[in-house]
Design a protein around this motif. Structure first.
Motif, PDB file in Angstrom:
ATOM      1  N   TYR A 112       0.802  -1.222   0.000  1.00 33.29           N
ATOM      2  CA  TYR A 112       0.000   0.000   0.000  1.00 33.29           C
ATOM      3  C   TYR A 112       0.838   1.276   0.000  1.00 33.29           C
ATOM      4  O   TYR A 112       0.292   2.351  -0.208  1.00 33.29           O
ATOM      5  CB  TYR A 112      -0.982   0.079   1.191  1.00 33.29           C
ATOM      6  N   GLU A 113       2.129   1.218   0.227  1.00 35.11           N
ATOM      7  CA  GLU A 113       2.907   2.467   0.220  1.00 35.11           C
ATOM      8  C   GLU A 113       3.107   2.971  -1.207  1.00 35.11           C
ATOM      9  O   GLU A 113       2.862   4.143  -1.483  1.00 35.11           O
ATOM     10  CB  GLU A 113       4.239   2.289   0.940  1.00 35.11           C
ATOM     11  N   LEU A 114       3.581   2.107  -2.100  1.00 32.48           N
ATOM     12  CA  LEU A 114       3.783   2.517  -3.492  1.00 32.48           C
ATOM     13  C   LEU A 114       2.826   1.827  -4.453  1.00 32.48           C
ATOM     14  O   LEU A 114       2.616   2.298  -5.563  1.00 32.48           O
ATOM     15  CB  LEU A 114       5.220   2.218  -3.954  1.00 32.48           C
ATOM     16  N   ASP A 115       2.304   0.673  -4.053  1.00 31.83           N
ATOM     17  CA  ASP A 115       1.451  -0.109  -4.939  1.00 31.83           C
ATOM     18  C   ASP A 115       0.423  -0.860  -4.092  1.00 31.83           C
ATOM     19  O   ASP A 115       0.480  -0.821  -2.860  1.00 31.83           O
ATOM     20  CB  ASP A 115       2.304  -1.078  -5.759  1.00 31.83           C
ATOM     21  N   CYS A 116      -0.473  -1.565  -4.745  1.00 34.79           N
ATOM     22  CA  CYS A 116      -1.560  -2.253  -4.060  1.00 34.79           C
ATOM     23  C   CYS A 116      -1.058  -3.430  -3.211  1.00 34.79           C
ATOM     24  O   CYS A 116       0.081  -3.870  -3.336  1.00 34.79           O
ATOM     25  CB  CYS A 116      -2.588  -2.740  -5.075  1.00 34.79           C
ATOM     26  N   ALA A 119       0.506  -6.426  -4.983  1.00 32.40           N
ATOM     27  CA  ALA A 119       1.883  -6.263  -5.480  1.00 32.40           C
ATOM     28  C   ALA A 119       2.903  -6.621  -4.409  1.00 32.40           C
ATOM     29  O   ALA A 119       4.058  -6.892  -4.697  1.00 32.40           O
ATOM     30  CB  ALA A 119       2.116  -4.835  -5.962  1.00 32.40           C
ATOM     31  N   GLY A 120       2.477  -6.601  -3.158  1.00 31.20           N
ATOM     32  CA  GLY A 120       3.367  -6.947  -2.059  1.00 31.20           C
ATOM     33  C   GLY A 120       4.319  -5.810  -1.735  1.00 31.20           C
ATOM     34  O   GLY A 120       4.085  -4.655  -2.077  1.00 31.20           O
ATOM     35  N   VAL A 121       5.411  -6.170  -1.103  1.00 27.56           N
ATOM     36  CA  VAL A 121       6.457  -5.201  -0.818  1.00 27.56           C
ATOM     37  C   VAL A 121       7.027  -4.753  -2.158  1.00 27.56           C
ATOM     38  O   VAL A 121       7.236  -5.569  -3.054  1.00 27.56           O
ATOM     39  CB  VAL A 121       7.560  -5.857   0.041  1.00 27.56           C
ATOM     40  N   THR A 122       7.258  -3.461  -2.297  1.00 18.79           N
ATOM     41  CA  THR A 122       7.863  -2.967  -3.531  1.00 18.79           C
ATOM     42  C   THR A 122       9.309  -2.573  -3.263  1.00 18.79           C
ATOM     43  O   THR A 122       9.663  -2.128  -2.177  1.00 18.79           O
ATOM     44  CB  THR A 122       7.079  -1.772  -4.113  1.00 18.79           C
ATOM     45  N   TYR A 123      10.122  -2.781  -4.285  1.00 15.38           N
ATOM     46  CA  TYR A 123      11.558  -2.552  -4.204  1.00 15.38           C
ATOM     47  C   TYR A 123      11.954  -1.508  -5.233  1.00 15.38           C
ATOM     48  O   TYR A 123      11.707  -1.692  -6.422  1.00 15.38           O
ATOM     49  CB  TYR A 123      12.310  -3.851  -4.504  1.00 15.38           C
ATOM     50  N   VAL A 124      12.581  -0.428  -4.779  1.00 15.99           N
ATOM     51  CA  VAL A 124      13.052   0.616  -5.671  1.00 15.99           C
ATOM     52  C   VAL A 124      14.564   0.439  -5.832  1.00 15.99           C
ATOM     53  O   VAL A 124      15.312   0.526  -4.854  1.00 15.99           O
ATOM     54  CB  VAL A 124      12.748   2.023  -5.119  1.00 15.99           C
ATOM     55  N   LYS A 125      14.984   0.190  -7.063  1.00 18.49           N
ATOM     56  CA  LYS A 125      16.411  -0.027  -7.328  1.00 18.49           C
ATOM     57  C   LYS A 125      17.103   1.328  -7.420  1.00 18.49           C
ATOM     58  O   LYS A 125      16.880   2.087  -8.361  1.00 18.49           O
ATOM     59  CB  LYS A 125      16.578  -0.796  -8.635  1.00 18.49           C
ATOM     60  N   VAL A 126      17.919   1.644  -6.414  1.00 17.89           N
ATOM     61  CA  VAL A 126      18.569   2.954  -6.355  1.00 17.89           C
ATOM     62  C   VAL A 126      20.066   2.889  -6.666  1.00 17.89           C
ATOM     63  O   VAL A 126      20.714   3.906  -6.863  1.00 17.89           O
ATOM     64  CB  VAL A 126      18.355   3.644  -4.985  1.00 17.89           C
TER      65      VAL A 126
END
Length: 127
Positions: A112-116, A119-126
């Motif tokens: 729910y922070e970045l996606d539904c 989608a589960g936990v989302t990972y931002v590749k930085v």
């Protein structure tokens, strides 16, 4: 809760921990996955800034919105469009992250922070 070793070398061990909650009358349970990197010599948690420069939250948000940084679902393969990014007023650089054997660093955001939720936990590749 349970854990998984994501990556380990002579200096660091990178783990994810899952915790699960169910609130009375909720539509479904809720889980949180925390990514933590420990320094083997000190036993202390290591911030992501040990591996890269400090990120600016607003710039990170803009880079996610502009698709300059890839965002993945829980499998680290499925691309997320991070549809909720526009709705976040107090966007923060996540303290949860993982490092991988190939030298990449992913910031982790909870369902729910970045996606539904699906989608589960989302990972931002930085990195």
């Amino acid at each position: 809760s349970n854990y998984e070793v994501i990556y380990e070398n002579d200096q660091f061990v990178c783990l994810t921990f899952n915790t699960w909650y169910y609130y009375d009358k909720a539509a479904h349970g809720m889980y949180y996955t925390h990514g933590i990197v420990y320094d083997k010599a000190t036993g202390k948690r290591v911030p992501y800034t040990r591996f890269m420069e400090k990120l600016d939250a607003e710039q990170l948000k803009q880079d996610i919105k502009a698709k300059k940084l890839p965002v993945y679902g829980a499998d680290l393969k499925t691309v997320s469009e991070a549809p909720f990014i526009d709705d976040i007023d107090n966007f923060k650089v996540s303290k949860d992250y993982i490092i991988t054997e190939d030298g990449h660093l992913y910031l982790m955001y909870q369902p729910y922070e970045l996606d539904c939720y699906a989608a589960g936990v989302t990972y931002v590749k930085v990195k």
